[in-house]
Design a protein around this motif. Structure first.
Motif, PDB file in Angstrom:
ATOM      1  N   LEU A  52       0.741  -1.392   0.129  1.00 43.82           N
ATOM      2  CA  LEU A  52      -0.129   0.104  -0.127  1.00 43.82           C
ATOM      3  C   LEU A  52       0.846   1.143  -0.002  1.00 43.82           C
ATOM      4  O   LEU A  52       0.726   2.448  -0.751  1.00 43.82           O
ATOM      5  N   ASN A  53       2.143   1.318   0.732  1.00 43.35           N
ATOM      6  CA  ASN A  53       2.751   2.444   0.811  1.00 43.35           C
ATOM      7  C   ASN A  53       3.411   2.719  -0.441  1.00 43.35           C
ATOM      8  O   ASN A  53       3.638   3.800  -0.917  1.00 43.35           O
ATOM      9  N   SER A  54       3.710   1.447  -1.352  1.00 40.62           N
ATOM     10  CA  SER A  54       4.340   1.782  -2.478  1.00 40.62           C
ATOM     11  C   SER A  54       3.463   2.451  -3.494  1.00 40.62           C
ATOM     12  O   SER A  54       4.016   3.288  -4.201  1.00 40.62           O
ATOM     13  N   VAL A  55       2.312   2.008  -3.582  1.00 35.55           N
ATOM     14  CA  VAL A  55       1.280   2.775  -4.466  1.00 35.55           C
ATOM     15  C   VAL A  55       1.017   4.227  -3.976  1.00 35.55           C
ATOM     16  O   VAL A  55       1.164   5.024  -5.075  1.00 35.55           O
ATOM     17  N   LEU A  56       0.989   4.683  -2.588  1.00 32.69           N
ATOM     18  CA  LEU A  56       0.748   5.698  -2.152  1.00 32.69           C
ATOM     19  C   LEU A  56       2.099   6.656  -2.607  1.00 32.69           C
ATOM     20  O   LEU A  56       1.786   7.994  -2.787  1.00 32.69           O
ATOM     21  N   SER A  57       3.091   6.253  -2.528  1.00 35.22           N
ATOM     22  CA  SER A  57       4.315   6.941  -2.796  1.00 35.22           C
ATOM     23  C   SER A  57       4.442   7.324  -4.208  1.00 35.22           C
ATOM     24  O   SER A  57       4.823   8.466  -4.433  1.00 35.22           O
ATOM     25  N   THR A  58       4.030   6.299  -5.020  1.00 33.78           N
ATOM     26  CA  THR A  58       3.732   6.615  -6.445  1.00 33.78           C
ATOM     27  C   THR A  58       2.765   7.648  -6.974  1.00 33.78           C
ATOM     28  O   THR A  58       3.048   8.691  -7.401  1.00 33.78           O
TER      29      THR A  58
END
Length: 226
Positions: A52-58
């Motif tokens: 989830l953090n990876s997607v939010l980061s993008t």
């Protein structure tokens, strides 16, 4: 390259960095987690939250491109948050082990003989990450002597050098953990690993698609010049 093309290139860069962060979390979950945390609720949800953090980061970093012209400070704040927060979350297991040495904890984790070999490398990686953050946000040394560091020694070069060194230390640390702690942590299956990477990549690609759609070049004007 200028205009929408430049922003698209940056968005691809942000997506790749987000996926790198997710890969770091997968490696830490498999090889660098404190032994007393294995099987805990935090360990169970660590990788899903990292996805989830990876997607939010993008998403947050790409959105910052749309604020670049009108609100540059807010744009940079969003971009910094987009990568600092996932890094801090992903590094919690490593921070716990490193701080344990300072606090004098001992036991079956990385605070006794097991896992000790990787902790200096993890510490160097954290130091390089801090220097990367400082060089990105401070714009030193060029702020102190404008024009003197236009080609060599400016903060963006320092940013990349620290980032590369940090990645090197991180890879070496995980390799040492993998060798020293083999058989003591449950290694995730290929399906779990590639499934997590696939979900993170799919989410980031969806965001990139939306950004590319919004960053299409404007059609040339058909009005005749007089």
């Amino acid at each position: 390259m200028g205009g929408p093309g430049r922003h698209r290139a940056f968005c691809c860069d942000y997506g790749a960095l987000s996926l790198y962060g997710l890969g770091s979390a997968l490696a830490y979950s498999a090889y660098a987690f404190p032994l007393e945390w294995v099987g805990s609720t935090f360990h169970d949800f660590y990788v899903p939250v990292a996805v989830l953090n990876s997607v939010l980061s993008t998403g947050l970093s790409c959105y910052s491109r749309f604020l670049e012209a009108e609100r540059p400070r807010l744009s940079k704040a969003f971009r910094t948050l987009a990568f600092v927060y996932p890094y801090i979350f992903d590094s919690i297991p490593v921070f716990y082990r490193v701080v344990g040495i300072w606090a004098g904890r001992s036991g079956g984790d990385g605070c006794g003989e097991l896992g000790m070999g990787s902790l200096p490398l993890h510490s160097r990686h954290s130091l390089c990450a801090l220097l990367t953050f400082l060089s990105f946000t401070s714009h030193l040394p060029e702020r102190l002597a404008p024009g003197s560091f236009d080609f060599i020694g400016h903060s963006h070069q320092v940013f990349h050098v620290c980032g590369i060194l940090g990645t090197l230390f991180q890879l070496e640390a995980v390799s040492v953990d993998m060798a020293e702690r083999r058989g003591r942590l449950p290694v995730p299956s290929s399906l779990e690993t590639f499934g997590s990477l696939g979900m993170g990549a799919a989410g980031s690609l969806a965001i990139l698609g939306l950004c590319f759609r919004s960053l299409r070049p404007e059609p040339p004007s058909r009005e005749k010049s007089h």
